[in-house]
Scaffold this motif. Structure first.
Motif, PDB file in Angstrom:
ATOM      1  N   GLU A  48       0.833  -0.935  -0.189  1.00  9.34           N
ATOM      2  CA  GLU A  48       0.035   0.125  -0.387  1.00  9.34           C
ATOM      3  C   GLU A  48       1.258   1.402  -0.066  1.00  9.34           C
ATOM      4  OE1 GLU A  48      -3.281   2.024  -0.443  1.00  9.34           O
ATOM      5  OE2 GLU A  48      -3.235   0.118  -0.666  1.00  9.34           O
ATOM      6  N   ALA A  49       1.723   0.855   0.937  1.00  8.62           N
ATOM      7  CA  ALA A  49       3.129   2.163   0.952  1.00  8.62           C
ATOM      8  C   ALA A  49       3.201   3.239  -0.135  1.00  8.62           C
ATOM      9  CB  ALA A  49       4.000   2.278   2.095  1.00  8.62           C
ATOM     10  N   ALA A  50       4.200   1.143  -1.225  1.00 10.85           N
ATOM     11  CA  ALA A  50       4.650   1.513  -2.265  1.00 10.85           C
ATOM     12  C   ALA A  50       3.700   1.859  -3.658  1.00 10.85           C
ATOM     13  CB  ALA A  50       5.337   0.045  -2.324  1.00 10.85           C
ATOM     14  N   ARG A  51       2.409   1.400  -3.441  1.00  9.64           N
ATOM     15  CA  ARG A  51       1.963   2.221  -4.438  1.00  9.64           C
ATOM     16  C   ARG A  51       1.211   3.824  -4.127  1.00  9.64           C
ATOM     17  NH1 ARG A  51      -0.760  -3.090  -4.564  1.00  9.64           N
ATOM     18  NH2 ARG A  51      -2.172  -2.765  -2.215  1.00  9.64           N
ATOM     19  N   GLU A  52       1.643   3.914  -3.087  1.00 13.72           N
ATOM     20  CA  GLU A  52       1.126   5.421  -2.954  1.00 13.72           C
ATOM     21  C   GLU A  52       2.776   6.439  -3.007  1.00 13.72           C
ATOM     22  OE1 GLU A  52       0.577   6.462   0.810  1.00 13.72           O
ATOM     23  OE2 GLU A  52      -1.795   5.606   1.039  1.00 13.72           O
ATOM     24  N   LEU A  53       3.651   5.668  -2.534  1.00 13.32           N
ATOM     25  CA  LEU A  53       5.289   6.257  -3.324  1.00 13.32           C
ATOM     26  C   LEU A  53       4.975   6.634  -4.797  1.00 13.32           C
ATOM     27  CD1 LEU A  53       7.594   6.734  -1.310  1.00 13.32           C
ATOM     28  CD2 LEU A  53       8.168   4.630  -2.657  1.00 13.32           C
ATOM     29  N   ILE A  54       4.193   5.400  -5.383  1.00 20.00           N
ATOM     30  CA  ILE A  54       4.515   5.706  -6.291  1.00 20.00           C
ATOM     31  C   ILE A  54       3.284   6.518  -7.210  1.00 20.00           C
ATOM     32  CG2 ILE A  54       3.716   4.487  -8.944  1.00 20.00           C
ATOM     33  CD1 ILE A  54       4.759   2.218  -7.301  1.00 20.00           C
ATOM     34  N   GLU A  55       2.332   6.563  -6.810  1.00 19.26           N
ATOM     35  CA  GLU A  55       1.074   7.658  -6.970  1.00 19.26           C
ATOM     36  C   GLU A  55       1.651   8.925  -6.763  1.00 19.26           C
ATOM     37  OE1 GLU A  55      -2.820   6.708  -5.499  1.00 19.26           O
ATOM     38  OE2 GLU A  55      -2.475   4.588  -6.237  1.00 19.26           O
ATOM     39  N   ALA A  58       7.093  10.538  -5.379  1.00 18.59           N
ATOM     40  CA  ALA A  58       8.251  10.207  -4.252  1.00 18.59           C
ATOM     41  C   ALA A  58       9.114   9.550  -4.635  1.00 18.59           C
ATOM     42  CB  ALA A  58       7.153   9.971  -3.258  1.00 18.59           C
ATOM     43  N   ILE A  59       8.650   8.768  -5.957  1.00 23.80           N
ATOM     44  CA  ILE A  59      10.478   7.548  -6.377  1.00 23.80           C
ATOM     45  C   ILE A  59       9.786   7.911  -7.771  1.00 23.80           C
ATOM     46  CG2 ILE A  59       8.585   5.796  -6.312  1.00 23.80           C
ATOM     47  CD1 ILE A  59      10.920   3.877  -5.535  1.00 23.80           C
ATOM     48  N   ILE A  60      11.161   8.115  -8.578  1.00 22.12           N
ATOM     49  CA  ILE A  60      11.808   8.958  -9.550  1.00 22.12           C
ATOM     50  C   ILE A  60      12.799   7.891 -10.206  1.00 22.12           C
ATOM     51  CG2 ILE A  60      10.633  10.639  -9.540  1.00 22.12           C
ATOM     52  CD1 ILE A  60      12.927  12.025  -9.287  1.00 22.12           C
ATOM     53  N   PRO A  61      12.706   7.993 -11.436  1.00 27.48           N
ATOM     54  CA  PRO A  61      14.215   6.588 -11.994  1.00 27.48           C
ATOM     55  C   PRO A  61      15.023   7.815 -11.659  1.00 27.48           C
ATOM     56  CG  PRO A  61      12.656   7.486 -13.545  1.00 27.48           C
ATOM     57  CD  PRO A  61      12.056   7.732 -12.479  1.00 27.48           C
ATOM     58  N   ARG A  63      18.453   6.430 -12.686  1.00 27.88           N
ATOM     59  CA  ARG A  63      19.853   6.454 -13.940  1.00 27.88           C
ATOM     60  C   ARG A  63      19.230   5.057 -14.882  1.00 27.88           C
ATOM     61  NH1 ARG A  63      24.558   4.716 -10.019  1.00 27.88           N
ATOM     62  NH2 ARG A  63      24.469   6.729  -9.349  1.00 27.88           N
ATOM     63  N   GLY A  64      18.567   5.280 -16.065  1.00 30.95           N
ATOM     64  CA  GLY A  64      18.206   4.048 -16.353  1.00 30.95           C
ATOM     65  C   GLY A  64      16.976   3.535 -15.552  1.00 30.95           C
ATOM     66  N   ARG A  65      16.203   2.231 -15.726  1.00 28.17           N
ATOM     67  CA  ARG A  65      15.238   2.018 -14.567  1.00 28.17           C
ATOM     68  C   ARG A  65      15.855   1.277 -13.910  1.00 28.17           C
ATOM     69  NH1 ARG A  65      10.425   0.880 -16.683  1.00 28.17           N
ATOM     70  NH2 ARG A  65      11.080  -1.495 -16.561  1.00 28.17           N
ATOM     71  N   ARG A  66      17.190   1.971 -13.659  1.00 27.62           N
ATOM     72  CA  ARG A  66      17.621   0.160 -12.191  1.00 27.62           C
ATOM     73  C   ARG A  66      17.455   0.700 -10.542  1.00 27.62           C
ATOM     74  NH1 ARG A  66      19.540  -4.331 -14.545  1.00 27.62           N
ATOM     75  NH2 ARG A  66      20.978  -4.529 -12.498  1.00 27.62           N
ATOM     76  N   ILE A  67      17.468   2.009 -11.029  1.00 25.51           N
ATOM     77  CA  ILE A  67      18.002   3.188  -9.350  1.00 25.51           C
ATOM     78  C   ILE A  67      17.754   3.949  -9.957  1.00 25.51           C
ATOM     79  CG2 ILE A  67      19.245   4.342  -8.103  1.00 25.51           C
ATOM     80  CD1 ILE A  67      21.189   1.823  -9.319  1.00 25.51           C
ATOM     81  N   TYR A  68      16.671   4.318  -8.625  1.00 21.07           N
ATOM     82  CA  TYR A  68      15.749   5.267  -8.108  1.00 21.07           C
ATOM     83  C   TYR A  68      15.678   6.336  -6.973  1.00 21.07           C
ATOM     84  CZ  TYR A  68      12.777   2.648 -11.511  1.00 21.07           C
ATOM     85  OH  TYR A  68      12.000   2.253 -12.091  1.00 21.07           O
ATOM     86  N   ARG A  69      15.262   7.192  -7.049  1.00 20.14           N
ATOM     87  CA  ARG A  69      15.484   8.161  -6.029  1.00 20.14           C
ATOM     88  C   ARG A  69      13.955   8.731  -5.344  1.00 20.14           C
ATOM     89  NH1 ARG A  69      19.716  11.820  -6.218  1.00 20.14           N
ATOM     90  NH2 ARG A  69      20.956  10.084  -5.191  1.00 20.14           N
ATOM     91  N   ALA A  70      13.896   7.950  -4.026  1.00 23.40           N
ATOM     92  CA  ALA A  70      12.789   7.922  -2.955  1.00 23.40           C
ATOM     93  C   ALA A  70      12.568   9.072  -1.981  1.00 23.40           C
ATOM     94  CB  ALA A  70      12.288   6.662  -1.942  1.00 23.40           C
ATOM     95  N   VAL A  71      11.447   9.647  -2.219  1.00 30.45           N
ATOM     96  CA  VAL A  71      11.393  10.631  -0.677  1.00 30.45           C
ATOM     97  C   VAL A  71      10.758   9.918   0.298  1.00 30.45           C
ATOM     98  CG1 VAL A  71      10.320  12.721   0.277  1.00 30.45           C
ATOM     99  CG2 VAL A  71      10.757  12.254  -2.892  1.00 30.45           C
ATOM    100  N   TYR A  98       9.606  -0.856   1.522  1.00 36.27           N
ATOM    101  CA  TYR A  98       8.287  -0.355   0.502  1.00 36.27           C
ATOM    102  C   TYR A  98       9.332   0.099  -0.369  1.00 36.27           C
ATOM    103  CZ  TYR A  98       7.898   4.309   2.753  1.00 36.27           C
ATOM    104  OH  TYR A  98       8.263   5.556   3.379  1.00 36.27           O
ATOM    105  N   HIS A  99      10.391   0.892  -0.567  1.00 41.81           N
ATOM    106  CA  HIS A  99      10.672   1.391  -1.723  1.00 41.81           C
ATOM    107  C   HIS A  99      11.291   0.369  -2.144  1.00 41.81           C
ATOM    108  CE1 HIS A  99      11.761   4.281   2.212  1.00 41.81           C
ATOM    109  NE2 HIS A  99      11.188   4.978   1.521  1.00 41.81           N
ATOM    110  N   ARG A 100      11.568  -0.480  -1.827  1.00 40.08           N
ATOM    111  CA  ARG A 100      11.676  -1.988  -2.743  1.00 40.08           C
ATOM    112  C   ARG A 100      10.965  -2.280  -3.889  1.00 40.08           C
ATOM    113  NH1 ARG A 100      15.134  -5.667   0.496  1.00 40.08           N
ATOM    114  NH2 ARG A 100      14.788  -6.974  -1.042  1.00 40.08           N
ATOM    115  N   ALA A 101       9.487  -2.159  -2.869  1.00 40.18           N
ATOM    116  CA  ALA A 101       8.754  -2.664  -3.541  1.00 40.18           C
ATOM    117  C   ALA A 101       8.305  -2.154  -4.389  1.00 40.18           C
ATOM    118  CB  ALA A 101       7.357  -3.288  -2.046  1.00 40.18           C
ATOM    119  N   ALA A 102       8.237  -0.349  -3.886  1.00 37.74           N
ATOM    120  CA  ALA A 102       7.876   0.013  -5.192  1.00 37.74           C
ATOM    121  C   ALA A 102       9.277   0.114  -6.641  1.00 37.74           C
ATOM    122  CB  ALA A 102       8.440   1.684  -4.221  1.00 37.74           C
ATOM    123  N   VAL A 103       9.826  -0.396  -6.145  1.00 39.40           N
ATOM    124  CA  VAL A 103      11.194  -0.563  -7.822  1.00 39.40           C
ATOM    125  C   VAL A 103      10.254  -1.314  -8.137  1.00 39.40           C
ATOM    126  CG1 VAL A 103      13.350  -0.755  -7.860  1.00 39.40           C
ATOM    127  CG2 VAL A 103      13.466   1.042  -6.925  1.00 39.40           C
TER     128      VAL A 103
END
Ligand SMILES: [Zn+2]
Ligand SMILES: [Zn+2]
Length: 109
Positions: A48-55, A58-61, A63-71, A98-103
């Motif tokens: 649930e937290a991961a989905r919110e992060l994406i919506e 608050a988590i954006i790529p 470097r390519g699609r492998r590394i993300y920055r999460a707030v 949940y950051h890793r779940a978002a990734v």
């Protein structure tokens, strides 16, 4: 507000897409990915937290699609997150966060 899609980088025109940070196509792809991704390691509240992060975009790529920055949830810190590692306190302790779940969802899209 976002002027460009966080998934594909295309310019966003509709107000709904700009608020969401993704175009309709990419948003739909992400919803499908949330179902298809291998998320067995995560608990329901983490997903649930991961989905919110994406919506909340608050988590954006970064470097390519492998590394993300999460707030962080209080907005004061930035974490670097990949599928298998995260710099947040839980991630540094070797726990699934949940950051890793978002990734996992984002990389499945
Ligand atoms: Zn897009
Ligand atoms: Zn984390």
């Amino acid at each position: 507000m976002h002027t460009h899609c966080l998934s594909c980088g295309r310019a966003l025109r509709s107000a709904a897409s700009q608020a969401r940070g993704r175009g309709r196509h990419c948003a739909a792809k992400l919803r499908a990915a949330a179902k298809a991704a291998d998320l067995r390691d995560y608990k329901a509240h983490q997903l649930e937290a991961a989905r919110e992060l994406i919506e909340d975009a608050a988590i954006i790529p970064i470097r390519g699609r492998r590394i993300y920055r999460a707030v962080s949830s209080d907005g004061t810190e930035l974490y670097t997150t990949a599928r298998q590692a995260c710099t947040c306190p839980a991630g540094r302790a070797g726990r699934d966060c949940y950051h890793r779940a978002a990734v996992a969802i984002l990389t499945a899209a």
